[in-house]
Design an enzyme around this catalytic site. Sequence first.
Site, mmCIF file in Angstrom:
data_model
loop_
_atom_site.group_PDB
_atom_site.id
_atom_site.type_symbol
_atom_site.label_atom_id
_atom_site.label_comp_id
_atom_site.label_asym_id
_atom_site.label_seq_id
_atom_site.Cartn_x
_atom_site.Cartn_y
_atom_site.Cartn_z
ATOM 1 N N GLU A 204 -7.216 -1.561 -7.415
ATOM 2 C CA GLU A 204 -6.564 -0.603 -6.523
ATOM 3 C C GLU A 204 -7.442 0.599 -6.195
ATOM 4 O O GLU A 204 -6.968 1.594 -5.657
ATOM 5 C CB GLU A 204 -5.237 -0.159 -7.140
ATOM 6 C CG GLU A 204 -4.280 -1.335 -7.309
ATOM 7 C CD GLU A 204 -2.971 -0.952 -7.974
ATOM 8 O OE1 GLU A 204 -2.772 0.249 -8.256
ATOM 9 O OE2 GLU A 204 -2.151 -1.852 -8.209
ATOM 10 N N LYS A 349 8.735 -2.645 -3.533
ATOM 11 C CA LYS A 349 7.658 -3.576 -3.182
ATOM 12 C C LYS A 349 8.272 -4.696 -2.346
ATOM 13 O O LYS A 349 9.093 -5.467 -2.850
ATOM 14 C CB LYS A 349 7.001 -4.153 -4.437
ATOM 15 C CG LYS A 349 6.241 -3.135 -5.274
ATOM 16 C CD LYS A 349 5.729 -3.769 -6.557
ATOM 17 C CE LYS A 349 4.853 -2.824 -7.348
ATOM 18 N NZ LYS A 349 4.462 -3.402 -8.665
#
EC number: 4.2.1.11
Length: 437
Positions: A204, A349
């Site tokens: 990330e 999400k």
Amino acid sequence: MPIISKVVARQILDSRGNPTVEVDVYTESSFGRAAVPSGASTGVHEAVELRDGDASVYLGKGVLKAVENVNTVISDALEGMLVTEQEEIDEMLLALDGTPNKSNLGANALLGVSLACARAGAEYTGLPLYRYIGGTMANTLPVPMMNVLNGGAHADNTVDFQEFMIMPAGFTSFSDALRAGAEIFHSLKALLKSKGLSTAVGDEGGFAPNLRSNEEAIELVIEAIGKAGYKVGSPTDKGGLGDAQVMIALDPASSEFYDAAKKRYVFKKSSKQELTSTEMAEYWERWVNTYPIISIEDGMAEDDWEGWKLLTDKVGSRVQLVGDDLFVTNSIRLADGINRKVANSILIKVNQIGTLTETLQAINLARLNGYTSVISHRSGETEDSTIAQIAVATNAGQIKTGSMSRSDRMAKYNELLRIEEELGSQARYPGKAAFRV
């Protein structure tokens, strides 16, 4: 008429080099495309991501079955429907799959179609996606939750906790907050270099140095904030707020180091200590009393409801407690958590649940019950920026989409800069008002 004329899926690669699904939706006068993300640390209650399982092709991670499902069953059912009827489209997708966890056609197949339809619908109406979904009142840019230091499942180091994040909430615009985040990221890089530590980045975009302890990780982040010239909160402030410009957020991903058989949290990568649920909640209470922490995500394991209640009772009035693996963007699990009075925020999400409509339902349920929503990426991302649009569409106020490196992360931040520019004087940056603690 915005009638769906063609639905086409293909296999592409995500930011980790693994296959994922991309879907194109066509009408006579519009087009929409969406690519589906995937996670590294996934909750057991998430909707099923359909993989081929053929070890000789992409190590079993191919998604050709999901692609075929889109190009046959789903395409046949959706062609002729109005692309602007999002709820009807998503209801059709759920009916076609027929399972509670999308294991028949695959959540990755359903989500790609659902989001591509939304994109095509927005193009047909001539509206940006955030306005198409959220209406005229969609004007809130999110406070970014930036993952600058990695451990756990996201890094090969001696840090148990998965993400150490900064939240630049003490600013009046998204662009200023983003600038602060970038400057702190580079400050942290210089600090790590000065200590002879690695500046390689994880999935990330955060750094993943080999540190001595979890405490060293958070202390490095705090030091980097100061060296960048910004004020970090004090633990004596409520939730580390006060006049702070930047706060600390954590995602320990506790399910990853919880031993269900022992009913213990095992710090496998660092001290090897084993903690009961009570001891784990007390551990977080000590951290909240020591460090300027405003948010903890998955501070307890996904099925440790007793532990979650202990944690909420101890620090829930001072700190945002975000349920990710706990809630998996699922309104049923969220409702259970609300009834049990655990956590006070939900991580959103889109691929955990599988359709845009269900995603929006979870956000609305959270808002109605005083829970905040944090719109989130996955560790396996693409250049698709839909979550940036959803964050503004829902006025969620917070977004978690990685660090200040890797173009798959920057795609979302850059999209938010464009939206802020487009909104002009209507743009609102909530700052510390994004938190309800």
